[in-house]
Design an enzyme around this catalytic site. Structure first.
Site, PDB file in Angstrom:
ATOM      1  N   ASP A 136      27.732  24.807 -34.014  1.00  0.00           N
ATOM      2  CA  ASP A 136      27.376  23.385 -34.035  1.00  0.00           C
ATOM      3  C   ASP A 136      27.175  22.887 -32.608  1.00  0.00           C
ATOM      4  O   ASP A 136      27.660  21.829 -32.221  1.00  0.00           O
ATOM      5  CB  ASP A 136      28.462  22.576 -34.744  1.00  0.00           C
ATOM      6  CG  ASP A 136      28.045  21.126 -34.981  1.00  0.00           C
ATOM      7  OD1 ASP A 136      26.836  20.875 -35.128  1.00  0.00           O
ATOM      8  OD2 ASP A 136      28.920  20.243 -35.011  1.00  0.00           O
ATOM      9  N   VAL A 162      39.333  10.355 -31.881  1.00  0.00           N
ATOM     10  CA  VAL A 162      39.694  10.985 -30.616  1.00  0.00           C
ATOM     11  C   VAL A 162      40.252   9.909 -29.690  1.00  0.00           C
ATOM     12  O   VAL A 162      39.650   8.842 -29.521  1.00  0.00           O
ATOM     13  CB  VAL A 162      38.482  11.670 -29.959  1.00  0.00           C
ATOM     14  CG1 VAL A 162      38.905  12.329 -28.646  1.00  0.00           C
ATOM     15  CG2 VAL A 162      37.877  12.693 -30.887  1.00  0.00           C
ATOM     16  N   GLY A 218      33.479  11.744 -38.765  1.00  0.00           N
ATOM     17  CA  GLY A 218      33.991  12.183 -40.052  1.00  0.00           C
ATOM     18  C   GLY A 218      35.127  13.174 -39.923  1.00  0.00           C
ATOM     19  O   GLY A 218      35.896  13.372 -40.861  1.00  0.00           O
ATOM     20  N   GLY A 232      36.474   7.568 -29.539  1.00  0.00           N
ATOM     21  CA  GLY A 232      35.429   7.630 -30.550  1.00  0.00           C
ATOM     22  C   GLY A 232      35.988   8.114 -31.860  1.00  0.00           C
ATOM     23  O   GLY A 232      37.146   8.528 -31.965  1.00  0.00           O
TER      24      GLY A 232
END
Length: 721
Positions: free
Chosen positions: A545, A431, A427, A424
């Site tokens: 996050d 990966v 921003g 994937g």
């Protein structure tokens, strides 16, 4: 046979006795500390671990304890013991009650356990007793009534149980009574309101108090702020005398078993419905359900306090957790939607075909064999820039790989020659799934391509993160830094992320539903990882996050929290701090605009996981993670996305749950349809829902800490065995 001692033996025995007495005489003056100092040394002995050395200068050789850490004296007498947030692990000795001049005892946010010793309440002059955020258990002794000068008692966030002793009403000077997040049961003592008329702060929330609310609570004319009786089992009518409290006082009665009409007097008037939700038997303004003429404050039971017997049909679900609208679509609208989807799919097919031919560039023969020209397994081909689909070695300068773990047995050359598959991109970077020749599988994230002027800062940050070791946190094994390339090498976690497990993967029409046992395992694993970050990591970190997209699932569906510290590392690796900060500021500005368009009034961010206060507070807080965790719990229970479409507007999942409570929807409307087979676990699901609601409280101070959330989940599992 008896042997008589000789003269020489008697002389030797006498000499030993004299020497012993002499030693005692010489040593005794060394322990010259006062009686109060001796009592405090008893406390030190009762502390099993003191990792921060809070009591390191408590020495028996001192003349007085007044210079010891955490000790305050007046006229050479101990008046205060204050050692908060020092990870003390141990119990309280009863000898503390012999400190006749003790006025303040503050041991909040430690790891103290056991019962409150009865002897403690012999310190009759005690004015404040602050023990919140520990693991105390048992009941509060009746001797609490001896503390006639007590003004503040905060025992919140512990495991106290039993009923509140009737003698509490003898503490007539009490101004703050905070008992939230415990296991207190029973009725409030007779005379509670009249006896404690000096109270200014009262918080009994998140306990199991039952019975009726005392009618004399209206006598507490000094109360300020919020009177919090929420999340208990109070029943019966709301006493009209509560309206006699100051009009500025907010009375929180949510999630009890109250019934009957809401009195329209004084402080109870002009309150929104949120002050009364979770009480199925209440009626009248400000609630939507009016009181029937013959109502006597009773109602039929339902699975949750907000679940009525008659309810609208369950919303349709498309298999990905997205709720449909309640209204039926016309035949013309259905035909239009189908035609639109067909045209859209055709256009997308043409678009990807073009990308495939221009970017991926594979030959027919290579596609059939599944290998690239170099003999390595072909990488997954998506539509992105060509340089992103090349091997890692195309961009990396030949510097050394830096291992963060003694078990790292591969080097940079092996890593760069390995087969790489794109997992994937975002921003923050791409990966890859990387498979070494000997079969070891890793996850490699490429960061920015900036300069090397911030290497030392990057090194310090990443090596701190690399020290974190916990079964529920993805392990960072190594890193690589050069001018043009920064790589982070993690353990590979095979079962994708939690977001896909709940809602399915994009492009796939089928989904393998998570069972309730798997969901509960995931909930507990995430909680364990957060407790480690918050309390046992070197810097007591904040993730900041947390969301299902960065919670990865292992072979047995055990969760692994990922992307911890990633934003900070990406910021450092991005090259020019000025350019990077400008980019981040621009992204935050765009995110803010999106969130404001989603819901201006609440200030919640558009992604649904961030706490309301993140819009105003710059420094991250552990309570942010608690809020995010609460949203994840709601998502696991409901199967809904964090942003929900309701009619023509959007709302986040927290708001939607509150709406369901307000509209008294049945639990079946709230619950993920895939959990219908686990109906026998409904009590557990309801208990977890209550924990989730506590975690997403709009006030950060009222959210539980993760350690107490985990304890609650553990107790839930034990009770179900």
């Amino acid at each position: 046979m008896f042997f008589a001692p000789t003269v020489s033996q008697l002389e030797m025995f006498t000499l030993v006795v004299l020497l012993s007495l002499a030693c005692n005489f010489l040593v005794a003056p060394v322990s010259s500390v006062t009686d109060e100092g001796s009592v405090l040394l008893t406390l030190k002995k009762s502390i099993i671990t003191d990792p921060e050395g809070s009591m390191s200068n408590w020495n028996s050789s001192d003349d007085t304890p007044c210079s010891w850490n955490g000790i305050t004296c007046k006229d050479q007498s101990v008046v205060s013991i204050s050692i908060p947030k020092r990870k003390l692990y141990g119990v309280l000795p009863s000898e503390l009650g012999s400190l006749s001049h003790l006025r303040h005892l503050n041991l909040r946010n430690n790891y103290l356990f056991g019962n409150l010793p009865v002897g403690l309440f012999e310190a009759h002059g005690l004015q404040s007793l602050v023990l919140y955020g520990n693991s105390f258990s048992g009941s509060v002794p009746n001797d609490i009534g001896k503390l006639g000068y007590l003004q503040t008692m905060d025992l919140s966030q512990n495991f106290f149980n039993g009923s509140l002793p009737a003698t509490i009403v003898q503490c007539k000077r009490l101004r703050a009574l905070v008992l939230s997040h415990n296991n207190f049961t029973g009725y409030l003592p007779h005379g509670f309101g009249g006896g404690l008329s000096s109270l200014e702060k009262l918080d009994l929330s998140f306990n199991q108090f039952n019975g009726s609310i005392p009618s004399d609570m209206g006598n507490m004319s000094g109360l300020q702020g919020t009177v919090d009786l929420s999340h208990n089992h109070f029943s019966g009518l709301i006493p009209a005398s509560l309206g006699d409290l100051p009009e500025k006082v907010y009375i929180d009665l949510t999630f009890n078993n109250l019934s009957g009409p809401i009195p329209q007097t004084g402080a109870l008037m002009n309150r929104g419905p949120t002050a009364f939700i979770g009480n199925s038997g209440l009626c009248g303004p400000p609630l939507k359900n009016l009181c029937a003429p013959d109502t006597h404050g009773t109602s039929s039971p339902s699975p949750l306090p907000f679940l009525p017997d008659n309810y609208p049909p369950q919303d349709s679900d498309d298999g990905f957790g997205k709720s449909g609208k309640n209204k039926r679509l016309s035949t013309g609208a259905v035909v239009g939607i189908v035609v639109g989807h067909v045209v859209g799919i055709c256009l997308l097919g043409l678009f990807f075909s073009y990308c495939y031919s221009r970017v991926c560039g594979f030959t027919q023969d290579q596609e059939e064999k599944g290998f690239d020209k170099g003999g390595r397994l072909r990488k997954e081909c998506l539509c992105f820039r060509k340089d992103e689909s090349e091997t890692l070695s195309d961009h990396v300068e030949q510097y050394d790989l830096v291992p963060l773990d003694a078990q790292v047995a591969f080097d940079l050359d092996e890593l760069l020659k390995a087969s790489a598959f794109v997992l994937g991109k975002s921003g923050i970077g791409i990966v890859y799934k990387v498979v070494l020749e000997e079969g070891l599988t890793l996850a490699v994230r490429r960061l920015g391509e900036g300069g090397s002027q911030r290497f030392k800062e990057f090194q310090t940050e990443i090596e701190a993160i690399g020290k974190l070791r916990h079964p529920n946190i993805v392990t960072l094994r190594a890193y690589y830094w050069s001018v043009d390339e920064k790589l982070l090498i993690y353990d590979f976690v095979p079962n994708g992320n939690l977001a896909s497990a709940i809602h399915g993967k994009a492009g796939l029409a089928t989904i393998t539903p998570l069972s309730w046992s798997d969901r509960l395992k995931i909930m507990k694993g995430i909680a364990k990882g957060l407790v480690y970050l918050h309390e046992f990591s070197p810097k007591r970190y904040v993730h900041g996050d947390l969301k299902p997209g960065n919670i990865l699932l292992g072979h047995s569906m055990e969760p692994h929290i990922s992307d911890f510290g990633l934003g900070r590392l990406a910021n450092i690796a991005g090259g020019s701090p000025t350019l990077q900060s400008s980019r981040v500021a621009a992204e935050k500005s765009q995110e803010r605009q999106r969130s404001l368009s989603t819901e201006v009034s609440t200030g919640r961010l558009g992604n649904g996981y961030q706490a309301p206060e993140t819009m105003k507070v710059v420094k991250p807080s552990q309570r942010w993670d608690v809020y995010s965790y609460g949203v994840i719990l709601l998502e696991l229970i409901t199967g809904r996305l964090p942003i929900i479409q309701v009619d023509n507007s959007e709302m986040d999942l927290v708001q939607w749950i509150q709406l369901c409570i307000d509209e008294k929807k049945p639990f079946s409307d709230v619950l993920d349809m895939y959990l219908a087979e686990d109906a026998e676990k409904e009590d557990e699901m309801i208990a977890v829902l209550k924990i989730a609601i506590a975690c997403v409280h709009i006030s950060p101070e009222k959210r539980p800490i993760m350690r107490h959330v985990l304890d609650a989940l553990d107790r839930l599992s034990i009770s179900s065995d």
